[in-house]
Design a protein around this motif. Structure first.
Motif, PDB file in Angstrom:
ATOM      1  N   VAL A  46       0.842  -1.198   0.000  1.00 35.61           N
ATOM      2  CA  VAL A  46       0.000   0.000   0.000  1.00 35.61           C
ATOM      3  C   VAL A  46       0.872   1.241   0.000  1.00 35.61           C
ATOM      4  N   ALA A  47       0.268   2.362  -0.336  1.00 42.71           N
ATOM      5  CA  ALA A  47       0.964   3.648  -0.301  1.00 42.71           C
ATOM      6  C   ALA A  47       0.897   4.235   1.097  1.00 42.71           C
ATOM      7  N   GLY A  48       2.005   4.846   1.529  1.00 45.92           N
ATOM      8  CA  GLY A  48       2.007   5.598   2.774  1.00 45.92           C
ATOM      9  C   GLY A  48       1.334   6.939   2.572  1.00 45.92           C
ATOM     10  N   ARG A  49       1.192   7.714   3.625  1.00 42.49           N
ATOM     11  CA  ARG A  49       0.448   8.967   3.535  1.00 42.49           C
ATOM     12  C   ARG A  49       1.120  10.002   2.629  1.00 42.49           C
ATOM     13  N   LEU A  50       2.457  10.062   2.659  1.00 38.26           N
ATOM     14  CA  LEU A  50       3.140  11.018   1.789  1.00 38.26           C
ATOM     15  C   LEU A  50       2.968  10.631   0.330  1.00 38.26           C
ATOM     16  N   MET A  51       3.167   9.365  -0.007  1.00 38.33           N
ATOM     17  CA  MET A  51       2.962   8.886  -1.377  1.00 38.33           C
ATOM     18  C   MET A  51       1.541   9.197  -1.838  1.00 38.33           C
ATOM     19  N   GLU A  52       0.578   8.904  -0.984  1.00 43.22           N
ATOM     20  CA  GLU A  52      -0.831   9.156  -1.302  1.00 43.22           C
ATOM     21  C   GLU A  52      -1.075  10.640  -1.564  1.00 43.22           C
ATOM     22  N   ARG A  53      -0.530  11.488  -0.702  1.00 45.57           N
ATOM     23  CA  ARG A  53      -0.740  12.925  -0.810  1.00 45.57           C
ATOM     24  C   ARG A  53      -0.097  13.502  -2.079  1.00 45.57           C
ATOM     25  N   GLU A  54       1.119  13.067  -2.379  1.00 45.80           N
ATOM     26  CA  GLU A  54       1.824  13.572  -3.563  1.00 45.80           C
ATOM     27  C   GLU A  54       1.075  13.210  -4.844  1.00 45.80           C
ATOM     28  N   VAL A  55       0.688  11.956  -4.970  1.00 47.77           N
ATOM     29  CA  VAL A  55       0.004  11.512  -6.187  1.00 47.77           C
ATOM     30  C   VAL A  55      -1.323  12.246  -6.354  1.00 47.77           C
ATOM     31  N   LYS A  56      -2.050  12.418  -5.264  1.00 51.70           N
ATOM     32  CA  LYS A  56      -3.342  13.111  -5.332  1.00 51.70           C
ATOM     33  C   LYS A  56      -3.174  14.562  -5.766  1.00 51.70           C
ATOM     34  N   ALA A  57      -2.204  15.258  -5.174  1.00 51.81           N
ATOM     35  CA  ALA A  57      -2.007  16.678  -5.501  1.00 51.81           C
ATOM     36  C   ALA A  57      -1.495  16.861  -6.925  1.00 51.81           C
ATOM     37  N   LEU A  58      -0.532  16.054  -7.327  1.00 52.29           N
ATOM     38  CA  LEU A  58       0.081  16.227  -8.642  1.00 52.29           C
ATOM     39  C   LEU A  58      -0.824  15.746  -9.769  1.00 52.29           C
ATOM     40  N   SER A  59      -1.771  14.882  -9.452  1.00 48.22           N
ATOM     41  CA  SER A  59      -2.729  14.439 -10.469  1.00 48.22           C
ATOM     42  C   SER A  59      -3.560  15.612 -10.975  1.00 48.22           C
ATOM     43  N   ARG A  60      -3.661  16.630 -10.159  1.00 42.85           N
ATOM     44  CA  ARG A  60      -4.422  17.817 -10.565  1.00 42.85           C
ATOM     45  C   ARG A  60      -3.748  18.533 -11.731  1.00 42.85           C
ATOM     46  N   VAL A  61      -2.439  18.380 -11.852  1.00 37.50           N
ATOM     47  CA  VAL A  61      -1.719  18.987 -12.971  1.00 37.50           C
ATOM     48  C   VAL A  61      -1.945  18.181 -14.243  1.00 37.50           C
ATOM     49  N   VAL A  62      -2.035  16.874 -14.099  1.00 33.94           N
ATOM     50  CA  VAL A  62      -2.116  15.978 -15.253  1.00 33.94           C
ATOM     51  C   VAL A  62      -3.546  15.808 -15.748  1.00 33.94           C
ATOM     52  N   LYS A  63      -4.510  15.748 -14.807  1.00 32.41           N
ATOM     53  CA  LYS A  63      -5.899  15.483 -15.173  1.00 32.41           C
ATOM     54  C   LYS A  63      -6.740  16.751 -15.025  1.00 32.41           C
ATOM     55  N   ASN A  64      -7.221  17.250 -16.114  1.00 27.47           N
ATOM     56  CA  ASN A  64      -8.087  18.435 -16.143  1.00 27.47           C
ATOM     57  C   ASN A  64      -7.528  19.627 -15.377  1.00 27.47           C
ATOM     58  N   PRO A  65      -6.317  20.065 -15.672  1.00 30.50           N
ATOM     59  CA  PRO A  65      -5.738  21.227 -14.973  1.00 30.50           C
ATOM     60  C   PRO A  65      -6.371  22.525 -15.450  1.00 30.50           C
ATOM     61  N   GLU A  66      -6.241  23.556 -14.632  1.00 33.03           N
ATOM     62  CA  GLU A  66      -6.665  24.883 -15.074  1.00 33.03           C
ATOM     63  C   GLU A  66      -5.632  25.408 -16.056  1.00 33.03           C
ATOM     64  N   ARG A  67      -6.071  25.786 -17.220  1.00 33.52           N
ATOM     65  CA  ARG A  67      -5.151  26.221 -18.269  1.00 33.52           C
ATOM     66  C   ARG A  67      -5.152  27.736 -18.421  1.00 33.52           C
ATOM     67  N   PRO A  68      -4.050  28.251 -19.010  1.00 29.51           N
ATOM     68  CA  PRO A  68      -2.892  27.521 -19.539  1.00 29.51           C
ATOM     69  C   PRO A  68      -1.978  26.988 -18.442  1.00 29.51           C
ATOM     70  N   VAL A  69      -1.287  25.869 -18.767  1.00 31.37           N
ATOM     71  CA  VAL A  69      -0.350  25.238 -17.838  1.00 31.37           C
ATOM     72  C   VAL A  69       1.067  25.652 -18.234  1.00 31.37           C
ATOM     73  N   THR A  70       1.796  26.205 -17.268  1.00 33.87           N
ATOM     74  CA  THR A  70       3.156  26.674 -17.511  1.00 33.87           C
ATOM     75  C   THR A  70       4.141  25.918 -16.629  1.00 33.87           C
ATOM     76  N   PHE A  71       5.206  25.406 -17.247  1.00 38.60           N
ATOM     77  CA  PHE A  71       6.302  24.787 -16.504  1.00 38.60           C
ATOM     78  C   PHE A  71       7.468  25.764 -16.480  1.00 38.60           C
ATOM     79  N   VAL A  72       7.999  26.033 -15.285  1.00 40.46           N
ATOM     80  CA  VAL A  72       9.196  26.863 -15.132  1.00 40.46           C
ATOM     81  C   VAL A  72      10.332  25.928 -14.721  1.00 40.46           C
ATOM     82  N   LEU A  73      11.278  25.713 -15.628  1.00 41.94           N
ATOM     83  CA  LEU A  73      12.314  24.711 -15.401  1.00 41.94           C
ATOM     84  C   LEU A  73      13.702  25.335 -15.385  1.00 41.94           C
TER      85      LEU A  73
END
Length: 402
Positions: A170-197
């Motif tokens: 199973v996923a620990g709480r940090l793994m769970e939290r990271e995947v949930k938060a970052l999924s917001r960028v990948v699935k139906n994000p508010e656009r435009p999406v900008t990456f600053v690298l």
């Protein structure tokens, strides 16, 4: 999320193997300098304190100065938890296995640096990693594997994916939290999406740029730091040695290919800052090269990037814009962080150096989400699968709820 979490399993009196990532910067004297990664795992560890808990992690890489034992890590966790975390200088040998067998409920044991085991640095499919001696010898001793090491989730290494083949996982709480938060960028994000690298790891960022644009996740890329310098050198045909670094031929070819397809969506610095006579000076890129290193983006680039950020619905930032630790060359990093903090966008901040800069400026609480990771963050938000997450998902199908 299709993997299981701690909500789906009973852990009381069970033997639990927990993979965390407390890989931390180490001083020249060997002392751990930052404990933020330890703090991120405390929630998971506390939830497992009614089990017979064994913790596994890594520190540094073979050959590096920070490649050390985990004795100090166990001491830090002991202090944070207010109870002993016992350290053993063994991973899966007879001493470690015997101690694991004798653990009582509520006891916590930390194994030695998992990268002291040579096969741990190899990336291979989970089914192959499940056959390694470490996974084969340790698996029979445990009832459950918990993976909380999101920042290493892009590595298909034995401790990250092998146990998910052999044990209910199973996923620990940090793994769970990271995947949930970052999924917001990948699935139906508010656009435009900008990456600053930015930052120094430009080869990783180049892969991310290609993937994020190809997968239509990012609408705009703002390059800075060494990432910006590489694109600058390739686009303008500048001999990078005049800028103080060298680029592999394969990297140059990759950047040219990316620019041919996506040039209209990639922003490259229009001016830069360099050191001369002990102070900051700026010049437009048309006057390069000058035989001096580029240490920051210039004022016109900063203003251009601030405008793009203001117009963005989602911003993902990773890596500083320049030598932010030098007061004269922290301007780009500072103003980009301020622009993101002032915007109304959904913002994700990642990478140790950029997080450190934001913390120093007192801006961390202005971001929607601060990730513990750099490489795994960028891999995930660029649309690429994370081996450790996929392994957890397959484990859920294989073992189900326990």
């Amino acid at each position: 999320m299709t993997f299981l979490t701690l909500d789906d399993v009973e852990t009381a009196s069970k033997r639990v193997l927990l993979r965390i990532d407390v890989n931390s910067p180490v001083s020249e004297s060997g002392k751990i300098m930052d404990t933020s990664r330890f703090e991120q795992h405390l929630e998971t560890i506390r939830e497992l304190q009614n089990s017979k808990l064994v913790i596994m992690s890594h520190q540094g890489r073979p050959g590096d100065d920070d490649f050390t034992t985990l004795e100090q890590h166990a001491e830090i966790l002991s202090e944070m938890l207010g109870k002993e975390v016992e350290y053993i200088d063994d991973i899966f040998g007879p001493a470690a296995r015997e101690r694991i067998k004798k653990l009582e409920d509520g006891e916590i044991l930390m194994l030695e640096n998992v990268r002291f085991y040579s096969e741990e640095i190899l990336n291979r499919p989970p089914e192959r990693q499940a056959l390694t001696p470490m996974v084969q010898k340790l698996s029979p001793l445990f009832d459950l594997f918990v993976n909380d090491a999101f920042s290493t989730a892009h590595r298909s290494q034995p401790s990250m994916v092998g146990f998910s083949v052999t044990l209910p996982s199973v996923a620990g709480r940090l793994m769970e939290r990271e995947v949930k938060a970052l999924s917001r960028v990948v699935k139906n994000p508010e656009r435009p999406v900008t990456f600053v690298l930015g930052g120094r790891k430009y080869e990783d960022s180049i892969e991310v740029i290609e993937s994020a644009l190809s997968n239509r996740i990012a609408d705009r890329i703002l390059t800075c730091g060494m990432v910006g310098n590489v694109f600058l050198a390739v686009k303008h045909g500048i001999d990078e040695k005049q800028l103080g670094f060298e680029i592999k031929r394969a990297v140059k070819d990759k950047v040219r290919q990316i620019l041919r397809v996506f040039e209209d969506r990639i922003e490259i610095p229009v001016d830069v800052a360099y050191p001369l006579n002990g102070s900051r000076h700026e010049m437009p890129v048309e006057t390069l090269p000058i035989g001096l290193p580029i240490w920051d983006i210039g004022s016109k680039t900063i203003e251009k990037y601030r405008k793009v950020i203001r117009e963005s619905g989602t911003v993902v930032a990773n890596g500083p814009a320049g030598r932010f630790e030098d007061p004269d060359f922290g301007k780009g990093t500072l103003e980009i962080l301020e622009a993101i903090a002032e915007s109304r966008c959904f913002s994700v901040l990642g990478g140790g150096h950029l997080i450190a800069a934001a913390s120093k400026l007192g801006l961390l609480d202005k971001f929607s989400y601060v990730s513990t990771s750099g490489g795994a963050l960028l891999t995930f938000v660029s649309g690429k699968p994370l081996p450790a997450v996929i392994a957890l998902e397959k484990a859920a199908e294989r073992f189900g709820r326990r």
